[in-house]
Design a protein around this motif. Structure first.
Motif, short mmCIF file in Angstrom:
data_model
loop_
_atom_site.label_atom_id
_atom_site.label_comp_id
_atom_site.label_asym_id
_atom_site.label_seq_id
_atom_site.Cartn_x
_atom_site.Cartn_y
_atom_site.Cartn_z
N LEU A 43 -0.61 11.15 -10.73
CA LEU A 43 0.30 11.51 -9.76
C LEU A 43 0.52 10.39 -8.69
CD1 LEU A 43 -0.15 15.49 -9.46
CD2 LEU A 43 1.51 14.28 -10.98
N PRO A 44 1.04 9.31 -8.87
CA PRO A 44 0.84 7.95 -8.13
C PRO A 44 1.67 8.40 -7.01
CG PRO A 44 2.36 7.59 -9.99
CD PRO A 44 1.67 8.73 -10.41
N GLU A 45 2.66 9.35 -7.05
CA GLU A 45 3.57 9.42 -5.90
C GLU A 45 3.09 10.29 -4.48
OE1 GLU A 45 7.17 10.75 -7.81
OE2 GLU A 45 7.41 8.78 -8.74
N ASP B 54 -6.25 3.93 3.38
CA ASP B 54 -7.45 3.15 2.85
C ASP B 54 -7.13 2.77 1.32
OD1 ASP B 54 -9.02 3.23 5.09
OD2 ASP B 54 -9.63 5.34 4.55
N HIS B 55 -6.27 3.24 0.80
CA HIS B 55 -5.94 3.05 -0.73
C HIS B 55 -5.59 1.66 -0.87
CE1 HIS B 55 -4.25 3.36 -4.90
NE2 HIS B 55 -5.52 4.11 -5.21
N TYR B 56 -4.98 0.70 -0.05
CA TYR B 56 -4.49 -0.46 -0.12
C TYR B 56 -5.47 -1.55 -1.01
CZ TYR B 56 -6.96 -2.36 3.83
OH TYR B 56 -7.92 -2.99 4.67
N GLN B 57 -6.81 -1.14 -0.64
CA GLN B 57 -7.65 -2.23 -1.27
C GLN B 57 -7.89 -1.94 -2.64
OE1 GLN B 57 -11.57 -2.74 0.51
NE2 GLN B 57 -10.81 -2.68 2.44
N GLN B 58 -7.77 -0.83 -3.20
CA GLN B 58 -7.53 -0.45 -4.77
C GLN B 58 -6.30 -1.33 -5.20
OE1 GLN B 58 -8.75 2.43 -2.52
NE2 GLN B 58 -10.75 1.24 -2.92
N GLU B 59 -5.20 -1.04 -4.45
CA GLU B 59 -3.89 -1.68 -5.03
C GLU B 59 -3.91 -3.42 -5.20
OE1 GLU B 59 -0.56 -0.02 -2.68
OE2 GLU B 59 -1.64 1.55 -2.30
N TYR B 60 -4.61 -3.90 -4.44
CA TYR B 60 -4.56 -5.44 -4.49
C TYR B 60 -5.59 -5.69 -5.18
CZ TYR B 60 -0.94 -5.56 -0.82
OH TYR B 60 0.39 -5.65 -0.17
N VAL C 172 11.41 6.90 -3.50
CA VAL C 172 11.51 6.55 -1.88
C VAL C 172 11.94 8.04 -1.34
CG1 VAL C 172 12.87 5.60 0.07
CG2 VAL C 172 12.59 4.31 -2.06
N ASP C 173 11.00 8.42 -0.38
CA ASP C 173 11.39 9.63 0.55
C ASP C 173 10.70 9.38 1.70
OD1 ASP C 173 8.39 10.38 0.82
OD2 ASP C 173 8.39 11.27 -1.35
N ASP C 174 10.84 10.41 2.70
CA ASP C 174 10.61 9.91 4.19
C ASP C 174 8.95 9.62 4.56
OD1 ASP C 174 13.12 10.53 5.08
OD2 ASP C 174 12.74 12.53 5.70
N GLY C 175 8.27 9.97 3.41
CA GLY C 175 6.76 9.47 3.65
C GLY C 175 6.44 8.45 2.62
N LEU C 176 7.02 7.84 1.63
CA LEU C 176 6.71 7.11 0.65
C LEU C 176 7.73 6.24 0.13
CD1 LEU C 176 4.50 6.19 -1.33
CD2 LEU C 176 5.24 7.85 -2.77
N ALA C 177 7.27 4.91 0.08
CA ALA C 177 8.20 3.98 -0.62
C ALA C 177 7.36 3.29 -1.70
CB ALA C 177 8.74 2.74 0.20
N TYR D 203 2.79 -4.11 -11.77
CA TYR D 203 1.97 -3.45 -10.56
C TYR D 203 2.82 -2.59 -9.61
CZ TYR D 203 -0.99 -7.18 -12.42
OH TYR D 203 -1.88 -8.00 -13.11
N HIS D 204 2.01 -1.82 -8.83
CA HIS D 204 2.82 -1.17 -7.89
C HIS D 204 2.10 -1.11 -6.43
CE1 HIS D 204 4.00 0.57 -11.81
NE2 HIS D 204 4.86 1.18 -11.03
N LEU D 205 2.81 -0.86 -5.51
CA LEU D 205 2.34 -0.50 -3.91
C LEU D 205 2.89 0.56 -3.68
CD1 LEU D 205 2.42 -4.36 -2.65
CD2 LEU D 205 0.49 -3.06 -3.27
N ASN D 206 2.27 1.45 -2.97
CA ASN D 206 2.56 2.71 -2.18
C ASN D 206 2.72 2.36 -0.82
OD1 ASN D 206 2.79 3.95 -4.62
ND2 ASN D 206 1.39 5.62 -4.09
#
Length: 282
Positions: free
Chosen positions: A21-23, A29-35, A208-213, A225-228
């Protein structure tokens, strides 16, 4: 707003640890796993250094010189585009990032051009723990501030930037035009990218919603690849800067004073104290 995406996740989704459920992944702290390393290695293809340099011209160099800045802290170095550009222009630069993969790529990029980056891995929320000294300017570019999902993280990071600046220091921070996305518009409004200029990668929002792009990055070699990210609104960012203590805030759209539905906003916030009784200029 939800955009069409593949029903099955690729192996890179698994490597980036978004799960089934990626959204729902909305953690700072998750950005380190994304890059992950593979994504960092392709990041420069997304930027296209030559095209970006042409798009922004001397905008940041001019701003820093107009304010007398010499010592600059780049807190979102990424693969080093702005750190290297500023070093070439004679600025004294320290390059920080939270991702070790991005820092490794930035160091290599600088070395390939005969330059030595002074790098530090640092979490913005605890910047002064890892970065010492004071700076004439802090730059946070490349839509990086949107990796902070909690308001207290954003406030804490801005306060850390403020603390590391000299008394008349300058903060330069940018972000996408999320207002347009949240209102149903496209990621690139005028058809000409000004930050992500690469031609062999397709970039677009999946959700896209008010808390996530949630953005998808599809490269010509078949990798995806994806970035949240948190969708920052223009007025919100300016208000937050003022509440943290910056007293004069000027904003630009795609490197111009006019705000004609730009792709990116750039906010220039001054720490210099105002002795009059006028409210902050935001």
């Amino acid at each position: 707003m939800t955009f069409v995406r593949d029903s099955k996740f690729s192996s890179t989704d698994d490597a980036q640890r978004f799960g089934d459920l990626p959204e729902t992944v909305r953690e700072t702290d998750h950005y380190q796993q994304e890059y992950i390393e593979q994504f960092a290695d392709r990041w420069d293809r997304l930027i296209d250094w030559q095209a970006r340099a042409k798009a922004e011209g001397d905008f940041f160099v001019r701003l820093l010189r107009e304010h007398g800045a010499k010592r600059v802290l780049d807190v979102a170095t990424g693969t080093g585009f702005h750190s290297i550009r500023l070093l070439q222009e004679g600025f004294d630069v320290v390059s920080a990032d939270g991702s070790p993969n991005m820092l490794a790529r930035a160091f290599k990029n600088a070395r390939d051009q005969g330059l030595l980056l002074r790098t530090a891995q640092a979490d913005w929320r605890f910047l002064n723990r890892d970065i010492h000294g004071q700076y004439d300017a802090v730059i946070c570019l490349g839509n990086s501030f949107t990796h902070l999902f909690r308001e207290r993280d954003r406030r804490k990071s801005l306060a850390e930037y403020y603390a590391v600046l000299k008394h008349n220091g300058l903060l330069i921070l940018d972000h996408r035009n999320y207002d347009r996305l949240l209102e149903g518009g496209s990621a690139v409004g005028n058809g000409k990218a000004t930050v992500y200029c690469g031609s062999d990668v397709e970039v677009g929002p999946e959700h896209v919603d008010d808390g996530l792009a949630r953005f998808r990055y599809s490269f010509s070699d078949g990798s995806t690849y994806h970035l949240n990210m948190f969708p920052l609104r223009y007025d919100y960012v300016r208000r937050l800067m003022g509440e943290v203590g910056f007293q004069t805030i000027n904003s630009y759209g795609d490197y111009e004073h006019s705000h004609n539905n730009p792709d990116f906003y750039v906010h220039v916030a001054q720490k210099a104290y105002r002795f009059d009784d006028e409210p902050p200029q935001i």
